[in-house]
Design a protein around this motif. Structure first.
Motif, PDB file in Angstrom:
ATOM      1  N   ILE B 237     -12.198  11.173  -3.799  1.00 50.08           N
ATOM      2  CA  ILE B 237     -12.059   9.955  -4.590  1.00 50.08           C
ATOM      3  C   ILE B 237     -10.631   9.789  -5.116  1.00 50.08           C
ATOM      4  O   ILE B 237     -10.055   8.706  -5.035  1.00 50.08           O
ATOM      5  N   LEU B 238     -10.050  10.861  -5.643  1.00 52.25           N
ATOM      6  CA  LEU B 238      -8.757  10.697  -6.298  1.00 52.25           C
ATOM      7  C   LEU B 238      -7.631  10.318  -5.329  1.00 52.25           C
ATOM      8  O   LEU B 238      -6.848   9.416  -5.637  1.00 52.25           O
ATOM      9  N   PRO B 239      -7.486  10.979  -4.167  1.00 52.57           N
ATOM     10  CA  PRO B 239      -6.453  10.506  -3.238  1.00 52.57           C
ATOM     11  C   PRO B 239      -6.659   9.052  -2.840  1.00 52.57           C
ATOM     12  O   PRO B 239      -5.696   8.279  -2.746  1.00 52.57           O
ATOM     13  N   ILE B 240      -7.923   8.672  -2.614  1.00 48.82           N
ATOM     14  CA  ILE B 240      -8.178   7.266  -2.280  1.00 48.82           C
ATOM     15  C   ILE B 240      -7.746   6.374  -3.440  1.00 48.82           C
ATOM     16  O   ILE B 240      -7.105   5.342  -3.251  1.00 48.82           O
ATOM     17  N   GLY B 241      -8.079   6.849  -4.664  1.00 42.19           N
ATOM     18  CA  GLY B 241      -7.676   6.082  -5.834  1.00 42.19           C
ATOM     19  C   GLY B 241      -6.162   5.922  -5.922  1.00 42.19           C
ATOM     20  O   GLY B 241      -5.650   4.907  -6.379  1.00 42.19           O
ATOM     21  N   MET B 242      -5.428   6.946  -5.449  1.00 42.94           N
ATOM     22  CA  MET B 242      -3.970   6.860  -5.470  1.00 42.94           C
ATOM     23  C   MET B 242      -3.460   5.868  -4.429  1.00 42.94           C
ATOM     24  O   MET B 242      -2.424   5.222  -4.608  1.00 42.94           O
ATOM     25  N   LEU B 243      -4.180   5.772  -3.307  1.00 35.44           N
ATOM     26  CA  LEU B 243      -3.725   4.901  -2.223  1.00 35.44           C
ATOM     27  C   LEU B 243      -4.097   3.443  -2.459  1.00 35.44           C
ATOM     28  O   LEU B 243      -3.408   2.531  -2.005  1.00 35.44           O
ATOM     29  N   VAL B 244      -5.221   3.256  -3.175  1.00 36.77           N
ATOM     30  CA  VAL B 244      -5.783   1.912  -3.303  1.00 36.77           C
ATOM     31  C   VAL B 244      -4.791   0.882  -3.849  1.00 36.77           C
ATOM     32  O   VAL B 244      -4.738  -0.239  -3.340  1.00 36.77           O
ATOM     33  N   PRO B 245      -3.960   1.211  -4.842  1.00 35.38           N
ATOM     34  CA  PRO B 245      -3.108   0.149  -5.404  1.00 35.38           C
ATOM     35  C   PRO B 245      -2.173  -0.495  -4.382  1.00 35.38           C
ATOM     36  O   PRO B 245      -1.792  -1.645  -4.558  1.00 35.38           O
ATOM     37  N   GLU B 246      -1.785   0.224  -3.332  1.00 32.96           N
ATOM     38  CA  GLU B 246      -0.794  -0.352  -2.421  1.00 32.96           C
ATOM     39  C   GLU B 246      -1.298  -0.543  -0.993  1.00 32.96           C
ATOM     40  O   GLU B 246      -0.633  -1.183  -0.197  1.00 32.96           O
ATOM     41  N   TYR B 247      -2.425   0.059  -0.654  1.00 32.21           N
ATOM     42  CA  TYR B 247      -2.883  -0.024   0.736  1.00 32.21           C
ATOM     43  C   TYR B 247      -4.325  -0.510   0.805  1.00 32.21           C
ATOM     44  O   TYR B 247      -5.051  -0.464  -0.177  1.00 32.21           O
ATOM     45  N   HIS B 248      -4.726  -0.952   1.999  1.00 36.30           N
ATOM     46  CA  HIS B 248      -6.147  -1.168   2.270  1.00 36.30           C
ATOM     47  C   HIS B 248      -6.652   0.110   2.922  1.00 36.30           C
ATOM     48  O   HIS B 248      -6.444   0.318   4.129  1.00 36.30           O
ATOM     49  N   VAL B 249      -7.295   0.949   2.115  1.00 41.61           N
ATOM     50  CA  VAL B 249      -7.606   2.296   2.590  1.00 41.61           C
ATOM     51  C   VAL B 249      -8.533   2.256   3.801  1.00 41.61           C
ATOM     52  O   VAL B 249      -8.397   3.042   4.721  1.00 41.61           O
ATOM     53  N   LEU B 250      -9.486   1.330   3.802  1.00 43.64           N
ATOM     54  CA  LEU B 250     -10.407   1.243   4.938  1.00 43.64           C
ATOM     55  C   LEU B 250     -10.133  -0.004   5.769  1.00 43.64           C
ATOM     56  O   LEU B 250     -10.995  -0.460   6.509  1.00 43.64           O
ATOM     57  N   GLY B 251      -8.957  -0.583   5.617  1.00 40.96           N
ATOM     58  CA  GLY B 251      -8.634  -1.755   6.413  1.00 40.96           C
ATOM     59  C   GLY B 251      -9.217  -3.033   5.831  1.00 40.96           C
ATOM     60  O   GLY B 251      -9.787  -3.034   4.739  1.00 40.96           O
ATOM     61  N   THR B 252      -9.067  -4.112   6.581  1.00 47.54           N
ATOM     62  CA  THR B 252      -9.626  -5.393   6.136  1.00 47.54           C
ATOM     63  C   THR B 252     -10.470  -5.979   7.248  1.00 47.54           C
ATOM     64  O   THR B 252     -10.331  -5.615   8.413  1.00 47.54           O
ATOM     65  N   ASP B 253     -11.359  -6.890   6.874  1.00 48.49           N
ATOM     66  CA  ASP B 253     -12.271  -7.468   7.870  1.00 48.49           C
ATOM     67  C   ASP B 253     -11.715  -8.794   8.386  1.00 48.49           C
ATOM     68  O   ASP B 253     -10.550  -9.117   8.177  1.00 48.49           O
ATOM     69  N   LYS B 254     -12.571  -9.556   9.039  1.00 51.07           N
ATOM     70  CA  LYS B 254     -12.108 -10.747   9.760  1.00 51.07           C
ATOM     71  C   LYS B 254     -11.404 -11.746   8.849  1.00 51.07           C
ATOM     72  O   LYS B 254     -10.405 -12.343   9.234  1.00 51.07           O
TER      73      LYS B 254
END
Lengths: 325, 495
Positions: B237-254
């Motif tokens: 959770i925490l690394p994802i939390g660190m990435l979330v502010p600047e990236y789309h961690v799981l990408g984006t949809d259509k």
């Protein structure tokens, strides 16, 4: 025996009538033909005349259960209940919205369904029982524990993923088979083996675990201990004693599912484009063709009840202790 | 500021929480129930699964607290709101229903892209025609509006991602040590020989000793597995939390929505279907099952006939038929549902009811059989001889002894229902298309598989989330069944 069967048959007819009543209430009472017409013709701007025509085309323009405008027995027969629900017992399902005869369509489409469902069922059972036997034989070992964990993990994956994964891997990446489609006759093999494989693998988790429970339950019974005390080898105990006795719950469990194989599998058939009853049902649901859905509900219940009766009969055949008075 | 909104499913979730709270109080008072639950917790897999489940539940609960935000703050321009802000309490609320989770994830929701982008990507997934400043046109992958937008130089991407993950991991490690230490301090048992009445500090086992015990896996409750799971969760959770502010961690949809956001929002739908379905069918199953078993005779025949008929209809078809009927009702009566959220919520609730109607028959049969057995027991006979009324006997003497069956049924059904939702949404008789659910995600992802290059991230996200939800539910359910099923228990002891 025959007396018992007769009573079962009578009870089966009663249940079919019950199913029929439930579907009638659901499709015509909760949901009046007017509602259906408005839905089909577009909810907002629709004239009463259009609704009347839609109903007349499909024979929904009669009273529900009692026609007071007619004379004699026609007061009962010229009603939606009689025309649409009672007629089902004669396998008269009427016409689908595209004008085809539903009964004919069903009798044609059940064979592709069976061609897919029967191999999945038979091969699946063989594979699951083999795995379960292996796990029960080495019960308590790492093989068994690991197998159970794997089963639970496989059970936790939605069936949709097995199909999508299989299609992607086998059909798209390896290009071994067409992604979807069907051909009659022996050509069907080309289209069928992937869905069969996917079906078997998808069922491994729950199937193996279920059979393992049956075997483990048998293992702890007294006759097994006796057999071991006689000095029989574990292998003989397993194949001669446990497997045979475990066959009773396995066979009777299989028999109940047997007639339902005609119904096919909704998801697999529509993913692989197999023109069976499953995809027929899905198409009907998506096109909101109530006549077809009603017919399929009736057929499905009928097959299930046939399965129940067959189960009772098979009990007497495989287990001499069971007798019916 | 805001207007709380309680949708139908929210109300039922709250009711469910109240029931759980009541059950908790009962368990605390009753020694046998406490013993059964201890048996559940002694199973390491169940303990870990319960932790994972409770994280999912927390997310689902946050998504259940709905409200309508006041309009003045959010959407009225700043200049206009200054003088009239105080009087705006006269309530102009947005027609959009939001949840606490939406607020927490607002940064995610607002940072949508134009279309697909891969996880952690800085550039879009497909080439677009871009006009250069000097008027020439080139086809290339455009930069994303938000994903990695803070990077000055693209070469820094790998370094930046690594750094954020590393920071998250370090934070996770620190947090894990703190939490573990707190757990050890709070849970250390009475020292050997320390009696119950000497509750001062000295009588407790020392923290160091207890943590060594936990580490060796010798504590009665396998806290070690809980701590390991906690470690993994934090490290995820925490690394994802660190990435979330600047990236789309799981990408984006259509349409450029963040897939992580969609997955988290789908959790509530899955949880609601898994739990409320059993809750709404429970009263019927209990009442009818008990009546059939207790009164026997024609009541029994009637109830058996009812559930055999219902059970004979193949489940999917009955659900499909009922949902079709429901769809007609919803479509022809748009005036019932002022907002889309209400319509979607009504449909979700109705789906729970419909699934419940098809699934109560199995439980009802079990309850009937158990009641048949219980009614012959001496204490029931004695109660009847004393002239205690039928309903009172059922409530006081039979109902409490059926509760283990109910509990087992509730937890065993959960995973099947979550899986069923995905299938039903695929068939087109599931939740409202506007509602986030794993079924709608998978459904949309099916077409994406055929694209070149393949869009794999939506499907994978739905897969991973569903897998862990269902897996932990399965593990937990197995432990509950093993601990509460008296048949298994006695069998296990004699063997």
């Amino acid at each position: 025996m025959s007396h018992y069967l007769l009573r079962r048959l009578f009870y089966a007819v009663l249940i079919l009538i019950g199913v029929n009543l439930i579907t009638f209430v659901l499709f015509f009472k909760v949901n009046t033909p007017d509602d259906m017409a408005r839905m089909q013709l577009g909810a907002k701007r629709v004239t009463p005349a259009a609704i009347a025509k839609w109903k007349a085309d499909r024979g929904y323009d009669q009273p529900l259960v009692w026609n007071s405008e007619r004379q004699g027995s026609e007061q009962l027969t010229q009603t939606i209940f009689f025309q649409k629900s009672v007629e089902m017992f004669r396998f008269e399902f009427g016409r689908a919205d595209d004008g085809r005869d539903i009964a004919r369509e069903i009798s044609q489409r059940m064979w592709p369904s069976l061609a897919l469902a029967l191999p999945v069922f038979l091969i699946g059972m063989l594979v699951h029982i083999s795995f379960a036997l292996l796990m029960a034989f080495f019960r308590g070992s790492y093989l068994d524990v690991g197998g159970v964990v794997l089963c639970v993990a496989m059970m936790s994956v939605s069936g949709l993923f097995y199909i999508i994964g299989g299609q992607y891997l086998v059909a798209k990446v390896w290009s071994l088979v067409p992604i979807s489609g069907y051909a009659p006759g022996m050509d069907a093999l080309r289209f069928l083996w992937l869905p069969v494989l996917v079906g078997v693998i998808g069922g491994i988790g729950s199937g193996t675990r279920w059979y393992r429970t049956i075997f483990i339950e048998e293992v702890s019974k007294d006759y097994v201990r006796t057999a071991r005390a006689k000095g029989l080898s574990e292998l003989v105990v397993f194949y001669r004693h446990i497997l045979r006795n475990a066959m009773i719950p396995i066979l009777t469990g299989a028999v109940v599912a047997l007639p339902m194989l005609f119904m096919g599998s909704l998801i697999t058939e529509s993913f692989f484009g197999i023109p069976g009853l499953g995809s027929y049902t899905i198409e009907a649901i998506q096109a909101q063709d109530f006549g077809v859905v009603r017919a399929m509900v009736f057929i499905g219940s009928l097959l299930y009840i046939v399965g129940l009766i067959l189960t009772d009969v098979s009990y007497t055949l495989v287990d001499p202790r069971v007798r019916f008075e | 500021m805001f207007l709380p909104v309680i949708l139908w499913t929210d109300a039922l979730v709250f009711a469910l929480l109240a029931v759980l709270l009541g059950a908790l109080l009962r368990v605390r008072r009753s020694a046998p129930l406490r013993a059964s639950w201890r048996r559940v917790w002694r199973n390491p897999a169940a303990l870990s699964a319960a932790l994972v489940l409770s994280v999912f539940l927390l997310i689902g609960l946050l998504d259940t607290l709905h409200f309508r935000p006041a309009l003045s703050a959010a959407s009225v321009p700043v200049t206009a709101s200054a003088p009239g802000a105080a009087s705006a309490s006269a309530a102009r609320y947005s027609s959009e229903v939001r949840s606490v989770l939406d607020v927490l994830l607002a940064p995610l929701a607002s940072r949508s892209e134009r279309t697909y982008s891969a996880p952690l990507a800085t550039h879009a997934y497909a080439r677009e025609t871009i006009e250069l400043p000097d008027g020439r046109q080139v086809r290339e992958f455009p930069r994303l509006r938000h994903g990695g937008a803070h990077l000055v130089q693209l070469d820094d991407w790998a370094e930046d991602v690594m750094l954020r993950v590393l920071r998250g991991l370090v934070l996770a490690l620190v947090l894990w040590f703190v939490l573990s230490w707190m757990l050890v301090i709070a849970l250390r048992p009475q020292a050997e020989g320390g009696t119950q009445d000497r509750m001062h500090e000295g009588s407790r086992m020392s923290a160091a000793e207890f943590s060594a015990q936990v580490w060796r896996g010798q504590s009665e409750i396998p806290w070690r597995s809980l701590l390991i799971t906690l470690g993994f969760l934090l490290a995820l959770i925490l690394p994802i939390g660190m990435l979330v502010p600047e990236y789309h961690v799981l990408g984006t949809d259509k349409v450029g929505q963040d897939v992580l956001l969609l997955s988290l929002k789908s959790l509530r739908t899955a949880l609601v279907i898994g739990t409320l379905t059993t809750l709404v069918m429970l009263p019927f199953a209990l009442l009818l099952g008990m009546m059939a078993g207790y009164f026997r005779g024609w009541v029994d025949d009637l109830i058996q006939y009812l559930y055999t008929s219902l059970h004979s209809i193949p489940g999917v078809l009955l659900i499909a038929a009922a949902v079709l009927v429901l769809q007609v009702q919803i479509e022809t009566r748009p005036e019932w549902f002022p907002t889309t959220a209400q319509r979607a919520d009504f449909r979700l609730l109705a789906l729970c009811f419909i699934l419940g109607i098809t699934s109560w028959t199995g439980l009802c049969r079990l309850l009937r059989g158990e009641t048949l057995k219980l009614r012959e027991f001496d204490y029931v006979q004695a109660a009847r001889a004393f002239g205690v009324g039928h309903w009172r006997i059922m409530r006081r003497h039979i109902l409490p002894n059926l509760m283990h069956i109910v509990l087992i049924a509730v937890v065993m059904d959960f995973s099947g229902l979550v899986l069923a939702e995905a299938v039903l949404s695929y068939v087109g008789v599931g939740v409202d298309p506007s509602m986030n659910s794993f079924g709608t995600m998978i459904n949309a992802a099916r077409l994406e598989m055929g694209r070149e290059p393949m869009v794999w991230w939506s499907l994978s996200s739905a897969f991973v989330f569903m897998f862990f939800l269902v897996l932990s539910a399965n593990l937990f359910a197995d432990a509950v069944r093993d601990a509460f099923d008296p048949r298994l228990h006695i069998g296990g002891r004699s063997a």
